[in-house]
Scaffold this motif. Structure first.
Motif, PDB file in Angstrom:
ATOM      1  N   ALA A  13       0.828  -1.202   0.000  1.00 20.27           N
ATOM      2  CA  ALA A  13       0.000   0.000   0.000  1.00 20.27           C
ATOM      3  C   ALA A  13       0.856   1.243   0.000  1.00 20.27           C
ATOM      4  N   HIS A  14       0.229   2.352  -0.341  1.00 17.07           N
ATOM      5  CA  HIS A  14       0.870   3.642  -0.174  1.00 17.07           C
ATOM      6  C   HIS A  14       0.960   3.935   1.329  1.00 17.07           C
ATOM      7  N   VAL A  15       1.938   4.750   1.726  1.00 17.67           N
ATOM      8  CA  VAL A  15       2.094   5.110   3.132  1.00 17.67           C
ATOM      9  C   VAL A  15       0.779   5.640   3.704  1.00 17.67           C
ATOM     10  N   ASP A  16       0.416   5.165   4.894  1.00 15.97           N
ATOM     11  CA  ASP A  16      -0.771   5.632   5.615  1.00 15.97           C
ATOM     12  C   ASP A  16      -2.102   5.112   5.079  1.00 15.97           C
ATOM     13  N   HIS A  17      -2.072   4.226   4.126  1.00 14.82           N
ATOM     14  CA  HIS A  17      -3.344   3.705   3.627  1.00 14.82           C
ATOM     15  C   HIS A  17      -3.909   2.608   4.532  1.00 14.82           C
ATOM     16  N   GLY A  18      -3.121   2.233   5.603  1.00 16.07           N
ATOM     17  CA  GLY A  18      -3.702   1.390   6.643  1.00 16.07           C
ATOM     18  C   GLY A  18      -3.157  -0.023   6.751  1.00 16.07           C
ATOM     19  N   LYS A  19      -1.968  -0.228   6.212  1.00 15.28           N
ATOM     20  CA  LYS A  19      -1.375  -1.562   6.205  1.00 15.28           C
ATOM     21  C   LYS A  19      -1.233  -2.148   7.619  1.00 15.28           C
ATOM     22  N   SER A  20      -0.637  -1.375   8.531  1.00 13.03           N
ATOM     23  CA  SER A  20      -0.412  -1.899   9.883  1.00 13.03           C
ATOM     24  C   SER A  20      -1.721  -2.138  10.615  1.00 13.03           C
ATOM     25  N   THR A  21      -2.682  -1.260  10.420  1.00 12.05           N
ATOM     26  CA  THR A  21      -3.981  -1.427  11.068  1.00 12.05           C
ATOM     27  C   THR A  21      -4.654  -2.700  10.563  1.00 12.05           C
ATOM     28  N   ALA A  40      -1.437  -1.427  19.606  1.00  9.44           N
ATOM     29  CA  ALA A  40      -0.358  -0.569  19.112  1.00  9.44           C
ATOM     30  C   ALA A  40       0.445  -1.249  18.009  1.00  9.44           C
ATOM     31  N   GLN A  41      -0.269  -1.902  17.152  1.00  6.74           N
ATOM     32  CA  GLN A  41       0.327  -2.494  15.972  1.00  6.74           C
ATOM     33  C   GLN A  41       1.531  -3.389  16.262  1.00  6.74           C
ATOM     34  N   VAL A  42       1.212  -4.610  16.714  1.00  8.45           N
ATOM     35  CA  VAL A  42       2.250  -5.545  17.133  1.00  8.45           C
ATOM     36  C   VAL A  42       3.323  -5.801  16.085  1.00  8.45           C
ATOM     37  N   ILE A  54       6.073   4.607  10.893  1.00  9.70           N
ATOM     38  CA  ILE A  54       6.372   3.974   9.612  1.00  9.70           C
ATOM     39  C   ILE A  54       6.873   2.562   9.874  1.00  9.70           C
ATOM     40  N   THR A  55       6.726   1.718   8.889  1.00  8.60           N
ATOM     41  CA  THR A  55       7.237   0.371   9.025  1.00  8.60           C
ATOM     42  C   THR A  55       8.609   0.303   8.391  1.00  8.60           C
ATOM     43  N   VAL A  56       9.602  -0.137   9.145  1.00  7.99           N
ATOM     44  CA  VAL A  56      10.963  -0.165   8.621  1.00  7.99           C
ATOM     45  C   VAL A  56      11.413  -1.584   8.304  1.00  7.99           C
ATOM     46  N   VAL A 134     -13.467   2.651   4.366  1.00 11.27           N
ATOM     47  CA  VAL A 134     -14.790   2.966   3.818  1.00 11.27           C
ATOM     48  C   VAL A 134     -15.712   3.568   4.892  1.00 11.27           C
ATOM     49  N   ASP A 135     -15.254   3.527   6.167  1.00 13.43           N
ATOM     50  CA  ASP A 135     -16.052   4.160   7.243  1.00 13.43           C
ATOM     51  C   ASP A 135     -15.951   5.684   7.206  1.00 13.43           C
ATOM     52  N   LEU A 136     -14.926   6.207   6.568  1.00 18.38           N
ATOM     53  CA  LEU A 136     -14.770   7.672   6.532  1.00 18.38           C
ATOM     54  C   LEU A 136     -15.918   8.316   5.781  1.00 18.38           C
ATOM     55  N   SER A 163     -13.067  -1.715   6.337  1.00 18.27           N
ATOM     56  CA  SER A 163     -12.547  -0.705   7.240  1.00 18.27           C
ATOM     57  C   SER A 163     -11.653  -1.434   8.223  1.00 18.27           C
ATOM     58  N   ALA A 164     -10.348  -1.228   8.076  1.00 18.48           N
ATOM     59  CA  ALA A 164      -9.409  -1.911   8.975  1.00 18.48           C
ATOM     60  C   ALA A 164      -9.615  -1.415  10.397  1.00 18.48           C
ATOM     61  N   LYS A 165      -9.966  -0.146  10.507  1.00 17.40           N
ATOM     62  CA  LYS A 165     -10.147   0.437  11.832  1.00 17.40           C
ATOM     63  C   LYS A 165     -11.355  -0.156  12.549  1.00 17.40           C
TER      64      LYS A 165
HETATM   65  P1  GTP Z   1       2.997   2.758   7.124  1.00 19.79           P
HETATM   66  O1  GTP Z   1       3.336   1.787   8.241  1.00 19.79           O
HETATM   67  O2  GTP Z   1       3.699   4.060   7.277  1.00 19.79           O
HETATM   68  O3  GTP Z   1       3.071   2.163   5.790  1.00 19.79           O
HETATM   69  O4  GTP Z   1       1.444   3.145   7.348  1.00 19.79           O
HETATM   70  P2  GTP Z   1       0.271   2.136   7.226  1.00 19.79           P
HETATM   71  O5  GTP Z   1      -0.109   1.993   5.809  1.00 19.79           O
HETATM   72  O6  GTP Z   1       0.615   0.922   8.006  1.00 19.79           O
HETATM   73  O7  GTP Z   1      -0.922   2.902   7.915  1.00 19.79           O
HETATM   74  P3  GTP Z   1      -1.514   2.720   9.365  1.00 19.79           P
HETATM   75  O8  GTP Z   1      -2.109   1.371   9.563  1.00 19.79           O
HETATM   76  O9  GTP Z   1      -0.521   3.190  10.352  1.00 19.79           O
HETATM   77  O10 GTP Z   1      -2.742   3.730   9.255  1.00 19.79           O
HETATM   78  C1  GTP Z   1      -2.541   5.086   8.954  1.00 19.79           C
HETATM   79  C2  GTP Z   1      -3.665   5.901   9.593  1.00 19.79           C
HETATM   80  O11 GTP Z   1      -4.926   5.564   9.022  1.00 19.79           O
HETATM   81  C3  GTP Z   1      -3.791   5.632  11.094  1.00 19.79           C
HETATM   82  O12 GTP Z   1      -4.096   6.843  11.727  1.00 19.79           O
HETATM   83  C4  GTP Z   1      -4.971   4.663  11.172  1.00 19.79           C
HETATM   84  O13 GTP Z   1      -5.670   4.758  12.395  1.00 19.79           O
HETATM   85  C5  GTP Z   1      -5.839   5.134  10.030  1.00 19.79           C
HETATM   86  N1  GTP Z   1      -6.678   4.061   9.510  1.00 19.79           N
HETATM   87  C6  GTP Z   1      -6.281   2.831   9.113  1.00 19.79           C
HETATM   88  N2  GTP Z   1      -7.340   2.115   8.686  1.00 19.79           N
HETATM   89  C7  GTP Z   1      -8.427   2.909   8.809  1.00 19.79           C
HETATM   90  C8  GTP Z   1      -9.827   2.730   8.526  1.00 19.79           C
HETATM   91  O14 GTP Z   1     -10.293   1.696   8.071  1.00 19.79           O
HETATM   92  N3  GTP Z   1     -10.635   3.795   8.786  1.00 19.79           N
HETATM   93  C9  GTP Z   1     -10.166   4.957   9.282  1.00 19.79           C
HETATM   94  N4  GTP Z   1     -11.037   5.933   9.497  1.00 19.79           N
HETATM   95  N5  GTP Z   1      -8.876   5.160   9.558  1.00 19.79           N
HETATM   96  C10 GTP Z   1      -8.014   4.150   9.327  1.00 19.79           C
END
Ligand code: GTP
Length: 579
Positions: A13-21, A40-42, A54-56, A134-136, A163-165
């Motif tokens: 995924a692109h950075v912040d698109h929610g991979k760790s979540t 806290a994202q094990v 970020i994930t390193v 998709v919850d946004l 929605s990963a969240k």
């Molecule tokens: P990197 O580790 O840097 O690659 O980031 P990442 O892609 O792992 O993203 P991460 O899981 O850290 O999520 C980035 C942000 O998006 C965090 O603030 C999450 O809480 C938020 N987020 C992830 N999934 C969702 C979702 O399904 N809904 C909403 N509303 N926010 C989400």
């Protein structure tokens, strides 16, 4: 276990698109971690990663999942999410048969989405397109589906929404992983072959390797050999990562396991482990070698005052600027070691002539990671510099400014392609030297933060380069030598000399600051001698103030480096080459 019940995949995924979540949710539905707790994202284990979000380093988890009354083993191979670490993404992908391509349903396709998609395609992996968040309330899954169709020709009916969240759609995704990704094409009945995806050091057990077993079986006590050096070793540790270690006595083809061969054991990433009877030239996978994109001199902070130069240092290669920063941060946090870095530069290549020289270097081509190593121009027949192919995804109204920025950076634009009615994907062939320092910041500022950027190696291109030296009163300052494109000579010469004039404190003697290329002076500044003692005007006055000033002076002294009796603050070497 049954190979048909194994699935190996990564989330890209692109950075912040929610991979760790999402990874956390997958761990929850498979019972590894309890839902509802703030985990806290094990998978993000390192402190640096937590802090920077970020994930390193890639971390793997083997997950059990029940599907139609059968137990499946799903190996999630985590990948780093930043462009600097894209070579680590490549390594992880070599053990996968499929990827979950995660796209933010609000932001849509971004530069790194394009990059990871093309990587997955190149490796013939099954791609499961998934819209996240998709919850946004601003999420627009239909818009992003259309983008996926137009950019990647992805069938809109195959796109999942989650929605990963909130944990929506996670079981549907698990099922898609089992149904769409094939089991590994591995043969448990032929001889043992595996390759190393990642390595790390364990204080007590030595090098630990994350390996993917292509064929045969691995078991504790088994003798194996490394393909790189044919060294024979015994497997001493074997475990599934869940992500905590779960020791196993044996593992079969298709599995991803942690393996260790004792304190002196181990091979490098990409190396292969073979059973003793396997032919030595067996090639199971080619992992492109890690390419260092940025080099910098690194020095221990507390030794620098004892040495005429900055202290005994090393020149190290990094994958990018973020990698360099993470490296220094980890040194400090994990080893309590403070380091000083010189301004980073990229590696150059030259073709040389002269039989003596060629004999000396055993090649007519040299890679130059330190400007001081550059041979005399007489002996150089051609210069090369590293180029990248850069991908920018930007709102269409910024095409003009982005093109101008890239051309300013000596880039060549390729034909842009629209992603939808608002977004455009642009690509450029660019010199790496022009982007390592501040390209990303400039791009963000001209597009109000809306453009994203990623780059991939595009090899060495022929170029016109020269070494620029800085002289203080005629004496060379080694740390400030640089390799510069000829079109940049005048500009860099002026900028460097002006900056040095600002940064070097006035001294007893007048200082001539010169930028010189091949004996020709391109710029010169003069720093006048100072007139009086810094504390003179305070004599008889405020004693504490005077003491403080003197203290500042002595503290300052420690951080000075002398060139031709001219004292230069240590930070100058790091700051002056920054843009
Ligand atoms: P990197 O580790 O840097 O690659 O980031 P990442 O892609 O792992 O993203 P991460 O899981 O850290 O999520 C980035 C942000 O998006 C965090 O603030 C999450 O809480 C938020 N987020 C992830 N999934 C969702 C979702 O399904 N809904 C909403 N509303 N926010 C989400």
């Amino acid at each position: 276990s049954d190979i048909n019940k194994i699935r190996n995949f990564s989330i890209v995924a692109h950075v912040d698109h929610g991979k760790s979540t999402l990874a956390d949710r997958l761990l929850e539905v498979t019972g590894v971690i309890k839902p509802g707790v703030d985990n806290a994202q094990v998978l993000d284990q390192l402190q640096v990663e937590r802090e920077r979000g970020i994930t390193v380093k890639a971390v793997t988890a083997s997950l059990d999942y029940m599907y139609q009354n059968e137990k499946y083993l799903l190996n999630l191979i985590d990948t780093p999410g930043h462009v600097d670490f894209s070579s680590e993404v490549v390594r992880s992908i070599t053990a996968c048969q499929g990827v979950v391509l995660l796209v933010d349903a609000n932001e849509g396709v971004q530069a790194q989405t394009v990059a990871v998609h093309s990587l997955a395609k190149k490796n013939n992996l099954i791609i499961i397109p998934v819209l996240n968040k998709v919850d946004l309330k601003n999420a627009d899954p239909e818009k992003v589906k259309k983008q996926l169709k137009s950019v990647f020709d992805i069938d809109e009916n195959t796109v999942l929404k989650i929605s990963a969240k909130k944990g929506w759609g996670i079981n549907e995704l698990m099922q898609a992983i089992i149904e769409r990704i094939p089991p590994p094409p591995a043969d448990p009945n032929s001889s043992f072959k595996a390759h190393v995806i990642d390595t790390w050091h364990d204080k007590h057990r030595g090098i630990m390797c994350l390996t993917y077993i292509h064929s045969g079986r691995a078991r504790i006590g088994q003798s194996v050999k490394w393909r790189s050096n044919l060294k024979q070793q015994t497997i001493k540790a074997l475990a599934l990562l869940r992500p905590h270690e779960e020791p196993v006595a044996s593992a079969t083809a298709g599995q991803v396991v942690m393996l260790g061969c004792g304190p002196k054991g181990g091979g490098a990433v990409g190396d292969q482990l073979l059973s003793l009877e396997s032919a030595e030239n067996t090639e199971i996978v080619t992992i492109p070698p890690v390419r260092h994109m940025v080099y910098a001199g690194i020095y221990p902070a507390d030794q620098s005052q004892h040495h005429p130069a900055l202290g005994q240092g090393w020149r190290l290669g990094f994958l990018g600027l973020l990698h360099l920063e993470v490296f220094t941060q980890r040194l400090l946090q994990e080893y309590k070691a403070e380091a000083i870095l010189t301004a980073p530069s990229v590696p150059y290549k030259v073709k040389i002539r002269g039989s003596k020289l060629i004999k000396h270097y055993k090649s007519d081509e040299l890679i130059i990671t330190n400007p001081l190593q550059l041979p005399h121009p007489h002996n150089i027949t051609e210069y090369f510099e590293p180029f990248v192919i850069g991908t920018v995804v930007t709102p269409t109204e910024y095409i003009g400014p982005v093109t101008t920025l890239c051309i300013d950076r000596r880039g060549t634009p390729l034909v842009p392609s629209p992603i939808d009615d608002k977004l455009t994907m642009m690509q450029f062939i660019l010199p790496l030297a022009e982007i390592v320092m501040d390209f990303h910041d400039s791009l963000k500022s001209i597009t109000s933060g809306y453009a994203s950027f990623d780059y991939q190696d595009h090899g060495f291109h022929s170029s016109a380069l020269a070494r620029m030296d800085i002289l203080l009163n005629g004496v060379l300052v080694e740390e400030l030598a640089s390799i510069v494109h000829v079109s940049r000579l005048e500009y860099n010469a002026r900028r460097l000399t002006e900056k040095l004039k600002e940064m070097i404190p006035r001294q007893m003697v007048q200082i001539a600051i010169q930028a010189v290329v091949g004996g020709k002076v391109y710029a010169r500044e003069t720093l006048k001698a100072y007139r009086k003692d810094v504390t003179a005007k305070l004599y008889g006055g405020d004693v504490t103030r005077r003491k403080k000033l003197l203290k500042q002076q002595t503290e300052g002294k420690k951080k000075m480096r002398s060139v031709a009796n001219i004292r230069i603050p240590r930070d100058t070497f790091i700051d002056v080459l920054k843009k």
